[in-house]
Design a protein around this motif. Sequence first.
Motif, PDB file in Angstrom:
ATOM      1  N   LEU A  59      39.827  42.072  37.532  1.00 31.08           N
ATOM      2  CA  LEU A  59      39.944  41.704  38.937  1.00 31.08           C
ATOM      3  C   LEU A  59      41.131  40.769  39.144  1.00 31.08           C
ATOM      4  CD1 LEU A  59      38.650  41.490  41.867  1.00 31.08           C
ATOM      5  CD2 LEU A  59      37.522  39.442  40.984  1.00 31.08           C
ATOM      6  N   ARG A  60      41.187  39.726  38.346  1.00 37.06           N
ATOM      7  CA  ARG A  60      42.256  38.736  38.493  1.00 37.06           C
ATOM      8  C   ARG A  60      43.625  39.363  38.306  1.00 37.06           C
ATOM      9  NH1 ARG A  60      43.966  34.359  34.258  1.00 37.06           N
ATOM     10  NH2 ARG A  60      45.607  35.878  34.092  1.00 37.06           N
ATOM     11  N   GLY A  67      46.828  43.034  44.820  1.00 34.05           N
ATOM     12  CA  GLY A  67      45.725  42.940  45.764  1.00 34.05           C
ATOM     13  C   GLY A  67      44.599  43.932  45.499  1.00 34.05           C
ATOM     14  N   PHE A  68      43.631  43.895  46.389  1.00 38.37           N
ATOM     15  CA  PHE A  68      42.467  44.775  46.256  1.00 38.37           C
ATOM     16  C   PHE A  68      42.834  46.245  46.401  1.00 38.37           C
ATOM     17  CE2 PHE A  68      40.160  40.822  46.963  1.00 38.37           C
ATOM     18  CZ  PHE A  68      39.119  40.953  46.055  1.00 38.37           C
ATOM     19  N   VAL A  69      43.854  46.546  47.193  1.00 42.71           N
ATOM     20  CA  VAL A  69      44.289  47.938  47.327  1.00 42.71           C
ATOM     21  C   VAL A  69      44.736  48.459  45.964  1.00 42.71           C
ATOM     22  CG1 VAL A  69      46.053  49.452  48.328  1.00 42.71           C
ATOM     23  CG2 VAL A  69      44.827  47.828  49.788  1.00 42.71           C
ATOM     24  N   GLN A  70      45.515  47.679  45.231  1.00 37.64           N
ATOM     25  CA  GLN A  70      45.964  48.115  43.904  1.00 37.64           C
ATOM     26  C   GLN A  70      44.771  48.244  42.957  1.00 37.64           C
ATOM     27  OE1 GLN A  70      49.515  46.460  41.938  1.00 37.64           O
ATOM     28  NE2 GLN A  70      48.175  46.001  40.202  1.00 37.64           N
ATOM     29  N   LEU A  71      43.873  47.274  42.975  1.00 38.14           N
ATOM     30  CA  LEU A  71      42.682  47.316  42.125  1.00 38.14           C
ATOM     31  C   LEU A  71      41.927  48.629  42.339  1.00 38.14           C
ATOM     32  CD1 LEU A  71      40.416  45.200  40.576  1.00 38.14           C
ATOM     33  CD2 LEU A  71      39.311  45.751  42.735  1.00 38.14           C
ATOM     34  N   TYR A  76      39.687  50.809  39.426  1.00 34.38           N
ATOM     35  CA  TYR A  76      38.746  49.763  39.013  1.00 34.38           C
ATOM     36  C   TYR A  76      37.663  49.468  40.050  1.00 34.38           C
ATOM     37  CZ  TYR A  76      42.097  48.914  35.296  1.00 34.38           C
ATOM     38  OH  TYR A  76      42.926  49.053  34.221  1.00 34.38           O
ATOM     39  N   GLY A  77      37.689  50.155  41.181  1.00 37.02           N
ATOM     40  CA  GLY A  77      36.685  49.936  42.213  1.00 37.02           C
ATOM     41  C   GLY A  77      35.256  50.070  41.696  1.00 37.02           C
TER      42      GLY A  77
END
Length: 168
Positions: A59-60, A67-71, A76-77
């Motif tokens: 996550l980090r 950001g969360f979009v890349q995650l 990794y969602g």
Amino acid sequence: MKEIRIKDSSLQQAASEGMDAFVDVFVNAINAAIGNELTAETMAELNSDQITLLAYRTLRDEVMDGGFVQLIHNGYGPFIFKNPFAKAIKQWGLRELSKLIYNAHTLYIKYGPEIERDCTDEEFMALFEQYEEFDEMDDAFVENEESWTNMVAVYIDDHIENFATIEQ
């Protein structure tokens, strides 16, 4: 369970370098023990604290980088949002991060399939404008990352036996 072993000298060295290095020693040892492959099979060899630590690092790294979009786009969602990660970090004392994950989970449910689809680099960059709802969450993560990583380091230190065996 995989036995994770860390030399006390390595731990002392890392502790003297700061919280990031301290956390890295554990993340690196856990990753080495599972051949740097986090799969359903290798997850079964780890305990919940070890898995939570790897999830936090993922996550980090992803959110700090894109950001969360890349995650979510990088796949990794499900690891972050479809597992009890938010509940686990809340139990570690990271209540605000847990709230942030729950809020991001709502957007993941809403937009995940669209963000996860294969696309060109240009289309990927457009996702950031298309899903601006994640911006405040990204900013909150970046603003609090140092504090949260410190809290993770304290949790590890207080529960060291859950992460590794320290040897001379």
